[in-house]
Design a protein around this motif. Structure first.
Motif, PDB file in Angstrom:
ATOM      1  N   GLY A  20      77.628  11.239 -15.845  1.00 20.20           N
ATOM      2  CA  GLY A  20      77.562  10.021 -15.031  1.00 20.20           C
ATOM      3  C   GLY A  20      76.676  10.259 -13.830  1.00 20.20           C
ATOM      4  O   GLY A  20      76.244  11.369 -13.542  1.00 20.20           O
ATOM      5  N   SER A  22      75.226  10.686 -10.010  1.00 19.66           N
ATOM      6  CA  SER A  22      75.680  11.386  -8.814  1.00 19.66           C
ATOM      7  C   SER A  22      75.821  10.409  -7.668  1.00 19.66           C
ATOM      8  O   SER A  22      75.507   9.229  -7.783  1.00 19.66           O
ATOM      9  CB  SER A  22      74.679  12.481  -8.434  1.00 19.66           C
ATOM     10  OG  SER A  22      73.433  11.890  -8.123  1.00 19.66           O
ATOM     11  N   GLN A  23      76.273  10.926  -6.518  1.00 20.04           N
ATOM     12  CA  GLN A  23      76.445  10.072  -5.340  1.00 20.04           C
ATOM     13  C   GLN A  23      75.126   9.462  -4.902  1.00 20.04           C
ATOM     14  O   GLN A  23      75.057   8.273  -4.604  1.00 20.04           O
ATOM     15  CB  GLN A  23      77.033  10.918  -4.194  1.00 20.04           C
ATOM     16  CG  GLN A  23      77.215  10.178  -2.895  1.00 20.04           C
ATOM     17  CD  GLN A  23      78.443   9.327  -2.911  1.00 20.04           C
ATOM     18  OE1 GLN A  23      79.300   9.515  -3.752  1.00 20.04           O
ATOM     19  NE2 GLN A  23      78.507   8.376  -2.007  1.00 20.04           N
ATOM     20  N   LEU A  26      74.027   6.749  -7.253  1.00 20.04           N
ATOM     21  CA  LEU A  26      74.789   5.511  -7.096  1.00 20.04           C
ATOM     22  C   LEU A  26      74.304   4.719  -5.898  1.00 20.04           C
ATOM     23  O   LEU A  26      74.189   3.500  -5.928  1.00 20.04           O
ATOM     24  CB  LEU A  26      76.277   5.825  -6.928  1.00 20.04           C
ATOM     25  CG  LEU A  26      77.198   4.619  -6.748  1.00 20.04           C
ATOM     26  CD1 LEU A  26      77.133   3.697  -7.932  1.00 20.04           C
ATOM     27  CD2 LEU A  26      78.600   5.074  -6.473  1.00 20.04           C
ATOM     28  N   ALA A  67      80.613   4.734 -12.175  1.00 24.05           N
ATOM     29  CA  ALA A  67      80.437   5.687 -11.084  1.00 24.05           C
ATOM     30  C   ALA A  67      81.206   5.253  -9.845  1.00 24.05           C
ATOM     31  O   ALA A  67      81.788   6.083  -9.135  1.00 24.05           O
ATOM     32  CB  ALA A  67      78.946   5.815 -10.765  1.00 24.05           C
ATOM     33  N   HIS A  70      84.775   6.099 -10.352  1.00 22.71           N
ATOM     34  CA  HIS A  70      85.014   7.537 -10.181  1.00 22.71           C
ATOM     35  C   HIS A  70      85.107   7.881  -8.703  1.00 22.71           C
ATOM     36  O   HIS A  70      85.939   8.699  -8.298  1.00 22.71           O
ATOM     37  CB  HIS A  70      83.896   8.329 -10.850  1.00 22.71           C
ATOM     38  CG  HIS A  70      84.055   9.817 -10.703  1.00 22.71           C
ATOM     39  ND1 HIS A  70      85.011  10.528 -11.408  1.00 22.71           N
ATOM     40  CD2 HIS A  70      83.393  10.718  -9.935  1.00 22.71           C
ATOM     41  CE1 HIS A  70      84.929  11.807 -11.077  1.00 22.71           C
ATOM     42  NE2 HIS A  70      83.952  11.946 -10.184  1.00 22.71           N
ATOM     43  N   ARG A  71      84.258   7.251  -7.892  1.00 23.97           N
ATOM     44  CA  ARG A  71      84.289   7.527  -6.458  1.00 23.97           C
ATOM     45  C   ARG A  71      85.592   7.041  -5.828  1.00 23.97           C
ATOM     46  O   ARG A  71      86.138   7.669  -4.923  1.00 23.97           O
ATOM     47  CB  ARG A  71      83.107   6.852  -5.764  1.00 23.97           C
ATOM     48  CG  ARG A  71      82.980   7.243  -4.296  1.00 23.97           C
ATOM     49  CD  ARG A  71      82.049   6.313  -3.547  1.00 23.97           C
ATOM     50  NE  ARG A  71      80.717   6.277  -4.114  1.00 23.97           N
ATOM     51  CZ  ARG A  71      79.731   5.551  -3.592  1.00 23.97           C
ATOM     52  NH1 ARG A  71      79.963   4.799  -2.523  1.00 23.97           N
ATOM     53  NH2 ARG A  71      78.541   5.534  -4.149  1.00 23.97           N
TER      54      ARG A  71
END
Length: 411
Positions: A20, A22-23, A26, A67, A70-71
């Motif tokens: 997926g 990454s920060q 996103l 994403a 997930h965060r």
């Protein structure tokens, strides 16, 4: 070399597909990237497709909603309805403009998809999960709301019926009983707050109430080169403030219930804020009307000035401070209460310090105000300005969805 580099890129794409985004990826998502990826976001594009029926052609390297889930995994897992996710996203800075990057019209629509995509127990369908029960008018807090006023009325009666040292003992016991009654009344219901935040403003609240009882008489005596003996107590404002705990709790409950209903009906953060703002101001005005009525009643019964501007301003200040604290914003109210209490202390201190040789100028500001409007103008100005600051802050914070994610008075 070119073939090897191509194989490396293909391997990296497969890894991204499994892990997926990454920060940083996103944060850099744009609507074009989402559209090119073919991810079904649940937004209604005009073909009647719902979040549950949308089937993406493929979930490529970028699934922005996944994403985001997930965060905020903990928020999505513990949420009991999409509204709680929407409020949580809004508290983390997600706005309707941010939701548009995920191909959703607003945060509420984005929260509905996130809630629908969270794996849950098959025995409890998402649309039938129970919501937290709201504290209704029949709760125990509705009865406890009358306790501070009853204790204060008994204390005032005891003080008026005694003289000398017994009077001081009755006054001390009554003050302690009222303080305990306030603590008990606010431990449940719509104005309850975490114990960790209560002590921050409790001391300053007690000082402001003590000034309402003793301050005006002491200030007037100090300006007249006294006091030469006991000065008069302002019992009517304190009794009215204690009795106003009941309407304060009921007004806070009304705000909580109505805001929760508007949260259900709203389709955007701006829409919700616009609908809650008049509700907040209306509840605030309703409490002030109740407080003025109680001040007039207590002044008539106790043969004291009917309505005190300082008591009205103090009641408004204490209500707004408690509302903000109960809804999760304790820092600004504590700072404002501290500033108001210290300002009143400085006003008294300058009057008595002006008696020192060469320090008569210290009392000029306070004397100017009291000569124009009387001793009650000092707490009226101090508490009025402080209440106005908290009202502006409340309009900015209590109109957020995150402030009403769960009913504050739910037990």
């Amino acid at each position: 070399m070119s073939e090897l580099r191509l194989d490396d890129l293909e391997s990296r794409d497969r890894a991204e597909e499994l892990v997926g985004p990454s920060q940083s990826e996103l944060d850099g998502i744009h609507p074009e990237a989402v559209a090119a990826d073919g991810v079904g976001t649940g937004a209604d594009d005009g073909d009647g497709t719902s979040p549950e029926s949308a089937t993406p052609s493929r979930r490529g390297a970028v699934d922005p909603v996944k994403a985001l889930m997930h965060r905020h995994r903990e928020l999505c897992e513990r949420a009991v309805d999409p509204l709680e996710i929407a409020a949580g996203l809004e508290a983390h800075g997600v706005t309707d403009r941010t939701a548009a990057r995920f191909r959703h019209r607003d945060v509420f629509s984005l929260a509905e998809e996130m809630y629908a995509r969270v794996p849950r127990d098959a025995e409890t369908p998402p649309e039938r999960r129970p919501t937290p029960a709201e504290s209704g008018p029949g709760g125990g807090w509705a009865v406890l709301a009358l306790l501070p006023g009853a204790l204060c009325a008994a204390a005032v009666a005891g003080v008026r019926l005694t003289h000398g040292h017994p009077r001081l003992a009755v006054a001390a016991a009554g003050a302690l009983a009222v303080a305990l009654g306030l603590r008990v009344a606010f431990r449940r219901g719509p104005l309850q707050s975490p114990l960790a935040t209560t002590g921050r403003s409790g001391t300053w609240t007690c000082w402001l109430l003590a000034y309402a009882l003793l301050g005006d008489g002491l200030l007037a005596a100090g300006l007249a080169d006294g006091p030469d003996g006991p000065w008069p107590l302002a019992t009517a404002p304190v009794l009215a403030l204690a009795l106003s705990c009941a309407p304060a709790l009921w007004c806070a409950h009304l705000l909580s219930v109505r805001a929760r209903r508007k949260l259900v009906a709203s389709r955007g953060l701006a829409d919700f804020a616009d609908s809650v703002k008049p509700l907040l101001l209306g509840v605030f005005a309703l409490y002030l009307c109740a407080l003025v009525s109680l001040l007039a009643l207590c002044g008539t019964v106790l043969d004291e000035p009917a309505v005190s501007a300082g008591a009205v301003a103090l009641g408004a200040l204490l209500l707004l401070a408690r509302l903000l604290t109960a809804h999760g914003f304790p820092h600004v109210p504590a700072a404002v209460l501290c500033a108001a209490a210290l300002t009143e202390t400085c006003a008294l201190a300058t009057v008595f310090a002006s008696r020192l040789p060469g320090c008569s100028y210290l009392a000029v500001p306070v004397r100017t105000v009291t000569d124009a409007w009387g001793p009650g103008a000092v707490p009226a100005l101090v508490c009025g300005i402080a209440a106005l600051l908290l009202l502006v802050h409340a309009i900015r914070t209590l109109t957020r969805a995150s402030a009403h994610a769960r009913p504050p008075g739910a037990t």
